[in-house]
Design an enzyme around this catalytic site. Structure first.
Site, PDB file in Angstrom:
ATOM      1  CB  THR A 195      37.236  56.373  60.959  1.00  0.00           C
ATOM      2  OG1 THR A 195      38.464  56.412  60.241  1.00  0.00           O
ATOM      3  CG2 THR A 195      36.764  57.789  61.202  1.00  0.00           C
ATOM      4  NE  ARG A 242      32.800  51.129  58.826  1.00  0.00           N
ATOM      5  CZ  ARG A 242      32.537  52.324  58.377  1.00  0.00           C
ATOM      6  NH1 ARG A 242      32.955  52.667  57.173  1.00  0.00           N
ATOM      7  NH2 ARG A 242      31.857  53.178  59.101  1.00  0.00           N
ATOM      8  CB  SER A 251      29.096  53.624  57.521  1.00  0.00           C
ATOM      9  OG  SER A 251      28.664  54.916  57.237  1.00  0.00           O
ATOM     10  CG  HIS A 252      30.184  55.299  53.657  1.00  0.00           C
ATOM     11  ND1 HIS A 252      30.433  55.486  54.997  1.00  0.00           N
ATOM     12  CD2 HIS A 252      31.367  55.290  53.049  1.00  0.00           C
ATOM     13  CE1 HIS A 252      31.733  55.600  55.186  1.00  0.00           C
ATOM     14  NE2 HIS A 252      32.331  55.489  54.012  1.00  0.00           N
ATOM     15  CE  LYS A 291      28.098  52.627  63.986  1.00  0.00           C
ATOM     16  NZ  LYS A 291      28.030  53.926  63.342  1.00  0.00           N
ATOM     17  CG  ASP A 310      25.235  56.576  55.714  1.00  0.00           C
ATOM     18  OD1 ASP A 310      24.250  56.918  56.389  1.00  0.00           O
ATOM     19  OD2 ASP A 310      26.311  56.207  56.231  1.00  0.00           O
ATOM     20  CG  ASP A 361      25.401  53.944  59.443  1.00  0.00           C
ATOM     21  OD1 ASP A 361      25.577  54.613  58.406  1.00  0.00           O
ATOM     22  OD2 ASP A 361      26.082  54.105  60.469  1.00  0.00           O
ATOM     23  CG  ASP A 378      26.109  57.700  60.149  1.00  0.00           C
ATOM     24  OD1 ASP A 378      26.052  57.460  58.928  1.00  0.00           O
ATOM     25  OD2 ASP A 378      27.038  57.308  60.884  1.00  0.00           O
ATOM     26  NE  ARG A 379      29.433  58.913  55.605  1.00  0.00           N
ATOM     27  CZ  ARG A 379      30.557  58.797  54.943  1.00  0.00           C
ATOM     28  NH1 ARG A 379      30.563  58.939  53.633  1.00  0.00           N
ATOM     29  NH2 ARG A 379      31.684  58.535  55.556  1.00  0.00           N
ATOM     30  CD  GLU A 395      33.340  63.727  60.634  1.00  0.00           C
ATOM     31  OE1 GLU A 395      34.564  63.630  60.501  1.00  0.00           O
ATOM     32  OE2 GLU A 395      32.585  62.753  60.811  1.00  0.00           O
ATOM     33  CB  SER A 447      32.747  62.742  55.333  1.00  0.00           C
ATOM     34  OG  SER A 447      32.603  62.845  56.739  1.00  0.00           O
ATOM     35  CE  LYS A 481      28.682  60.210  59.786  1.00  0.00           C
ATOM     36  NZ  LYS A 481      30.052  59.924  60.149  1.00  0.00           N
ATOM     37  NE  ARG A 538      38.196  59.723  53.306  1.00  0.00           N
ATOM     38  CZ  ARG A 538      37.511  58.807  52.628  1.00  0.00           C
ATOM     39  NH1 ARG A 538      37.289  58.956  51.341  1.00  0.00           N
ATOM     40  NH2 ARG A 538      37.039  57.748  53.249  1.00  0.00           N
TER      41      ARG A 538
END
Ligand code: G1P
Ligand code: ZN
Length: 551
Positions: free
Chosen positions: A18, A22, A113-114, A126, A277, A279, A281-282, A363, A365, A376, A504
């Site tokens: 996604t 990773r 990320s998270h 990425k 998070d 990195d 972005d959340r 999103e 998430s 984001k 999910r």
């Protein structure tokens, strides 16, 4: 400077998910593993000689080592300059901002990320293209294809570059410009939001807590909230980035950001709480004793955008990922602007933003953002909320309840079953596919979907999306069971995990009746939850009695 061409053999598992490739740190440490992937990226993106590359990461374990390798490979692959965040730090949104501002060929962001970090934790890499956004699927697929047939990579024989001092150094003919990772980003934020009004709010006794989770946003939050907006120093929690995030799970949700949640639900709680998070972005938004779902947050930002300087001219449109609730759709309808429903993952928003079709994206998430960059953006969402709070002078809870009263409430929850055996997860998805026909058509009547109490199935499908800009088609993006009254159940397999499978389950119903808006989401969704468990045989097939995380 000597450049070396090193012979190598392909790994078969370098398929970006996604959001990039990773893997566990030990996987990245296998001989030539990182080098193979980076060379596959360089071969695929074919930057012209002398091009500029942005480079940085979330500071997690292996970040600095990977940066040294990538710098030497960039020099040997003909890049002219690398813009490197000092100490190897760049949040994902800051990297997007820098790629755009300096019109570079693209950038490499090192982050999982998270996901937790550390010697046995996750690492990730990425590639973002010149628009500042994640590489679209046709590029990630080409990178994967290149990784399957790679035979050699190029690297410079050179000493390590000093990462912690700003300024230019040469690596062969390539300049490495070590720059402040925060200033360009902070400047962009000042250009979008009314910092004067937010400063006034904060100096008037409105108390905030920002949880950086020992991840990348610490230095950004300190500069923006403390230095530029005058918040007290202790407004930023866990502000020092650590390679293992202090042993925590840097995911801003009610489970993992528990320190913040305890503060916001305790006595003498602050007025506003937020977390980001690994990195950056959340985002998670909390009021005093109150949680704002990310889907509601997107809708509320859209409905209040006219209060915010950077968005006063109006919104071109809104986009949300399919599993995100339809709360934003209702706002879009009122504003008379389009609302797009895309597959999960930020990369699907890029084309819509580049084409000027949407301004805000989100999103479920914990991802929200706009066309100011192509990722984001956690701190952006926090500042957007603070700007609205400064303009409206109401509590977070009052703003959300007024929103529900006006638009109705899209009651929403996501249940994650993490780390389950891949076979069991695939079995659940297969079973659901097999049940489409029986769920959609009552054989006796020859019409109408299956009935569960007062809920009747309208349609089942596996979501697919045709990009309205380039016509590309993405299939298999999640199983939807849609009911006649607008409720829905969605099942999806995660594309970001590194161990087993994560299933999910997304649940949504619409409640127009204000007298029912106080209900707890789990209570309000109880019927849908039990239907979902029944038709998927999830418990029997996975052996799990309850989800790992509920958001
Ligand atoms: C998850 C989220 C998705 C988000 C992605 C990257 O992906 O669900 O919305 O874009 O992380 O942050 P998933 O693990 O579900 O594939
Ligand atoms: Zn992230």
């Amino acid at each position: 400077m000597q450049f070396r061409t090193v012979s190598t053999t392909p790994y078969t598992d370098q398929k970006p998910g996604t959001s990039g490739l990773r893997k566990r740190v030990p996987a990245f440490r296998q001989p030539h593993y990182l080098e193979n992937f980076v060379q596959s990226v360089f071969d695929t993106v074919a930057a012209p000689p002398g091009a500029t590359l942005v480079l940085g990461g979330d500071g997690r374990y292996y970040n600095r080592e990977a940066i040294q390798v990538i710098l030497k490979m960039a020099a040997a692959n003909g890049f002219g300059r690398v813009l490197l965040g000092r100490s190897g730090i760049l949040s994902t949104p800051a990297a997007s901002c820098v790629i755009r501002k300096y019109q570079t060929h693209g950038g490499i962001i090192l982050s999982a990320s998270h996901n937790p970090g550390g010697p046995d934790g996750d690492f990730g890499i990425k590639y973002n293209t010149a628009n500042g956004g994640p590489a679209p699927e046709k590029i990630t697929e080409a990178i994967f294809a290149a990784s399957r047939k790679i035979a050699q990579y190029r690297i410079a024989d050179a000493p390590d570059v000093a990462l912690d001092t700003s300024g230019d150094t040469m690596l062969g003919d390539m300049t490495v410009s070590v720059t402040d990772p925060v200033s360009d980003y902070a400047e962009l934020m000042e250009s979008l939001f009314d910092f004067g009004a937010i400063r006034k709010l904060l100096s008037g006794g409105f108390r905030i807590k920002f949880e950086a989770m020992h991840a990348v946003t610490g230095p950004y939050a300190r500069e923006i909230f403390v230095n530029r907006l005058g918040a007290p120093e202790d407004s930023v929690m866990n502000a020092v980035p650590l390679p293992d995030f202090g042993g925590g799970h840097p995911d801003p949700n009610l489970t993992y950001a528990h320190e913040l949640v305890e503060a916001l639900y305790g006595s003498n709680a602050p007025d506003f709480g937020a977390a980001s998070d690994g990195d950056g972005d959340r985002n998670m938004i909390l009021g005093r004793h109150f949680f704002v779902t990310p889907s509601d947050s997107l809708a509320i930002l859209a409905a209040n955008a006219h209060q915010v300087p950077g968005y006063q001219q109006g919104l071109a449109g809104i986009a949300r990922s399919m599993p995100t609730s339809a709360a934003a759709d209702r706002v879009a309808a009122t504003l008379n602007i389009p609302c797009y429903e895309t597959p999960t993952g930020w990369k699907f928003f890029g084309n819509l933003m580049d084409a000027g079709k949407v301004t805000l994206c989100g999103e479920e998430s914990f991802g929200t953002g706009s066309d100011h960059i192509r990722e984001k953006d956690g701190l952006w969402a926090v500042l957007f909320w603070l700007n609205i709070l400064a303009a409206r002078r109401q509590s977070v809870e009052a703003i959300v309840r007024e929103h529900w009263a006006r638009f109705g409430r899209n009651v929403y929850s996501r249940h994650d079953y993490e780390g389950i055996p891949t076979d069991a997860a695939n079995g659940v998805m297969r079973l659901l596919h097999e049940r489409f026909a029986e769920l959609q058509a009552c054989t006796e009547q020859g019409r109408g979907g299956a009935q569960f109490g007062h809920l009747q199935v309208r349609l089942c499908d596996d979501f697919s999306y045709t990009d309205p800009v380039d016509g590309s088609v993405s299939t298999g993006q999640g199983i939807r069971i849609l009911f006649v009254d607008g409720s829905r159940i969605v099942f999806r397999l995660s594309g970001t995990g590194t161990e087993g499978a994560t299933l999910r389950l997304y649940l949504e119903s619409y409640e127009p009746d204000v007298s029912k808006h106080h209900l707890d989401a789990q209570q309000a969704l109880a019927t849908l939850i039990s239907i979902a468990l029944e038709i998927s045989e999830l418990r029997q097939r996975t052996g799990r009695e309850r989800p790992t995380v509920i958001t």
